[in-house]
Write a protein that holds these residues in place. Sequence first.
Motif, PDB file in Angstrom:
ATOM      1  N   CYS A 202       5.142  -5.579 -14.324  1.00  0.00           N
ATOM      2  CA  CYS A 202       6.320  -6.123 -13.654  1.00  0.00           C
ATOM      3  C   CYS A 202       7.251  -6.788 -14.650  1.00  0.00           C
ATOM      4  O   CYS A 202       6.816  -7.507 -15.559  1.00  0.00           O
ATOM      5  CB  CYS A 202       5.870  -7.142 -12.600  1.00  0.00           C
ATOM      6  SG  CYS A 202       7.198  -7.746 -11.541  1.00  0.00           S
ATOM      7  N   LYS A 203       8.539  -6.510 -14.489  1.00  0.00           N
ATOM      8  CA  LYS A 203       9.598  -7.241 -15.176  1.00  0.00           C
ATOM      9  C   LYS A 203      10.659  -7.531 -14.112  1.00  0.00           C
ATOM     10  O   LYS A 203      10.449  -8.376 -13.257  1.00  0.00           O
ATOM     11  CB  LYS A 203      10.154  -6.467 -16.359  1.00  0.00           C
ATOM     12  CG  LYS A 203      10.992  -7.346 -17.308  1.00  0.00           C
ATOM     13  CD  LYS A 203      11.420  -6.565 -18.548  1.00  0.00           C
ATOM     14  CE  LYS A 203      12.167  -7.479 -19.514  1.00  0.00           C
ATOM     15  NZ  LYS A 203      12.630  -6.731 -20.723  1.00  0.00           N
ATOM     16  N   GLU A 204      11.779  -6.805 -14.129  1.00  0.00           N
ATOM     17  CA  GLU A 204      12.700  -6.929 -13.003  1.00  0.00           C
ATOM     18  C   GLU A 204      12.156  -6.231 -11.770  1.00  0.00           C
ATOM     19  O   GLU A 204      12.441  -6.611 -10.633  1.00  0.00           O
ATOM     20  CB  GLU A 204      14.076  -6.348 -13.361  1.00  0.00           C
ATOM     21  CG  GLU A 204      14.915  -7.218 -14.287  1.00  0.00           C
ATOM     22  CD  GLU A 204      14.525  -7.038 -15.751  1.00  0.00           C
ATOM     23  OE1 GLU A 204      13.756  -6.089 -16.046  1.00  0.00           O
ATOM     24  OE2 GLU A 204      14.980  -7.837 -16.582  1.00  0.00           O
ATOM     25  N   VAL A 205      11.417  -5.151 -11.987  1.00  0.00           N
ATOM     26  CA  VAL A 205      10.764  -4.430 -10.895  1.00  0.00           C
ATOM     27  C   VAL A 205       9.270  -4.375 -11.184  1.00  0.00           C
ATOM     28  O   VAL A 205       8.830  -4.545 -12.324  1.00  0.00           O
ATOM     29  CB  VAL A 205      11.325  -2.999 -10.748  1.00  0.00           C
ATOM     30  CG1 VAL A 205      12.786  -3.030 -10.340  1.00  0.00           C
ATOM     31  CG2 VAL A 205      11.145  -2.207 -12.049  1.00  0.00           C
ATOM     32  N   CYS A 206       8.473  -4.113 -10.152  1.00  0.00           N
ATOM     33  CA  CYS A 206       7.031  -4.020 -10.297  1.00  0.00           C
ATOM     34  C   CYS A 206       6.591  -2.594 -10.010  1.00  0.00           C
ATOM     35  O   CYS A 206       6.994  -2.014  -8.989  1.00  0.00           O
ATOM     36  CB  CYS A 206       6.325  -4.990  -9.356  1.00  0.00           C
ATOM     37  SG  CYS A 206       6.750  -6.719  -9.677  1.00  0.00           S
ATOM     38  N   LEU A 207       5.772  -2.038 -10.909  1.00  0.00           N
ATOM     39  CA  LEU A 207       5.371  -0.644 -10.809  1.00  0.00           C
ATOM     40  C   LEU A 207       3.883  -0.500 -11.087  1.00  0.00           C
ATOM     41  O   LEU A 207       3.313  -1.248 -11.872  1.00  0.00           O
ATOM     42  CB  LEU A 207       6.143   0.204 -11.830  1.00  0.00           C
ATOM     43  CG  LEU A 207       7.666   0.231 -11.721  1.00  0.00           C
ATOM     44  CD1 LEU A 207       8.255   0.851 -12.987  1.00  0.00           C
ATOM     45  CD2 LEU A 207       8.098   1.022 -10.493  1.00  0.00           C
TER      46      LEU A 207
ATOM     47  N   GLY B  67       7.384   7.203 -10.960  1.00  0.00           N
ATOM     48  CA  GLY B  67       7.173   6.789 -12.341  1.00  0.00           C
ATOM     49  C   GLY B  67       6.952   7.945 -13.288  1.00  0.00           C
ATOM     50  O   GLY B  67       7.018   7.783 -14.504  1.00  0.00           O
ATOM     51  N   ALA B  68       6.664   9.129 -12.750  1.00  0.00           N
ATOM     52  CA  ALA B  68       6.398  10.278 -13.608  1.00  0.00           C
ATOM     53  C   ALA B  68       7.610  10.654 -14.431  1.00  0.00           C
ATOM     54  O   ALA B  68       7.500  11.265 -15.497  1.00  0.00           O
ATOM     55  CB  ALA B  68       5.953  11.460 -12.747  1.00  0.00           C
TER      56      ALA B  68
ATOM     57  N   THR C 208       0.828  -1.203   0.000  1.00  0.00           N
ATOM     58  CA  THR C 208       0.000   0.000   0.000  1.00  0.00           C
ATOM     59  C   THR C 208       0.861   1.252   0.000  1.00  0.00           C
ATOM     60  O   THR C 208       0.594   2.221  -0.714  1.00  0.00           O
ATOM     61  CB  THR C 208      -0.928   0.002   1.233  1.00  0.00           C
ATOM     62  OG1 THR C 208      -1.732  -1.168   1.196  1.00  0.00           O
ATOM     63  CG2 THR C 208      -1.818   1.227   1.244  1.00  0.00           C
ATOM     64  N   ILE C 209       1.933   1.240   0.794  1.00  0.00           N
ATOM     65  CA  ILE C 209       2.846   2.376   0.821  1.00  0.00           C
ATOM     66  C   ILE C 209       3.519   2.546  -0.530  1.00  0.00           C
ATOM     67  O   ILE C 209       3.679   3.658  -1.044  1.00  0.00           O
ATOM     68  CB  ILE C 209       3.885   2.176   1.935  1.00  0.00           C
ATOM     69  CG1 ILE C 209       3.186   2.172   3.297  1.00  0.00           C
ATOM     70  CG2 ILE C 209       4.954   3.261   1.889  1.00  0.00           C
ATOM     71  CD1 ILE C 209       4.097   1.799   4.454  1.00  0.00           C
ATOM     72  N   LEU C 210       3.912   1.429  -1.154  1.00  0.00           N
ATOM     73  CA  LEU C 210       4.536   1.476  -2.475  1.00  0.00           C
ATOM     74  C   LEU C 210       3.621   2.100  -3.501  1.00  0.00           C
ATOM     75  O   LEU C 210       4.040   2.944  -4.305  1.00  0.00           O
ATOM     76  CB  LEU C 210       4.926   0.057  -2.908  1.00  0.00           C
ATOM     77  CG  LEU C 210       5.554  -0.089  -4.298  1.00  0.00           C
ATOM     78  CD1 LEU C 210       6.934   0.538  -4.303  1.00  0.00           C
ATOM     79  CD2 LEU C 210       5.648  -1.554  -4.691  1.00  0.00           C
ATOM     80  N   LEU C 211       2.346   1.737  -3.485  1.00  0.00           N
ATOM     81  CA  LEU C 211       1.383   2.298  -4.420  1.00  0.00           C
ATOM     82  C   LEU C 211       1.231   3.796  -4.223  1.00  0.00           C
ATOM     83  O   LEU C 211       1.012   4.542  -5.182  1.00  0.00           O
ATOM     84  CB  LEU C 211       0.031   1.611  -4.248  1.00  0.00           C
ATOM     85  CG  LEU C 211      -0.085   0.211  -4.833  1.00  0.00           C
ATOM     86  CD1 LEU C 211      -1.376  -0.452  -4.361  1.00  0.00           C
ATOM     87  CD2 LEU C 211      -0.034   0.239  -6.343  1.00  0.00           C
TER      88      LEU C 211
END
Length: 265
Positions: free
Chosen positions: A130-135, A17-18, A7-10
């Motif tokens: 998601c690939k190496e990281v999830c966004l 990401g901007a 939740t914090i990540l979101l």
Amino acid sequence: MKRIALTILLALLPALGAAQSYDNVVEARLLPGWRLPNGDHMTALHIKLAPGWKTYWRTPGDAGIPPQFDWRGAKNMQAIGVYWPAPQVFWQSGMRSVGYKGDVILPLKVRLKNSGRDARLGGVIDIGICKEVCLPHRIRVSADLSAQQKKPDAVIAAAMADVPFGAKDAGVTHVACQITPRADGMGLRVAIDMPRGTGREETVIEADDPNLWVADPETGWKSGQLVAETRVTHMSGGAFALDRSGLRITILGGKMPVDIRGCTG
């Protein structure tokens, strides 16, 4: 707890990401679909992912980001239902996630306010990629839904055919849930009587209360039953009641995907 960290990540990642666009990773559009005999309109969200990327199912697991739909841009719409074709289970760095890769078709059934008129479906959808990281990634889609379009779309029909089977169709005869107290919530053991599968089954367990978090279960065959064991906690960390009839168990990785609603004590 992993879900709190997510939740914090979101909350933080949209700003991060901007600085970088991921539009070349994800393409999304609404298929125009067709008007059903009962007046509903069948359409679908088509997501195309670049090679090596994946997105998430409605319950993505500890390592995933759940999709969220906002259809406030729609016109002549009363309600909308999302159908979820059977997803894949992914493992990365010892963590499990549940989702899709490649071309993803999510069928949508739209209930209209006036079934004799055209409609417009539009909105904002937040997904995880998601690939190496999830966004988190935001996509905007819209489409006109013609009342004159009566011919079914074979692509949408094929996606509907991939929706998990119901318990009866899959040969499930009994589902029992045993609850035990734990210091950090409740222990949950689900025992399913059904035909023997592949031995590679994975389960996803969902509660009807959105404030309850169900950990990724450990699943295996024991004494002829498919058994899933997990723990359930409340987001507040406090005491809670668990309604067995509101549990939803999805079986993946077997001979067929199965969607089970509710269980007994």
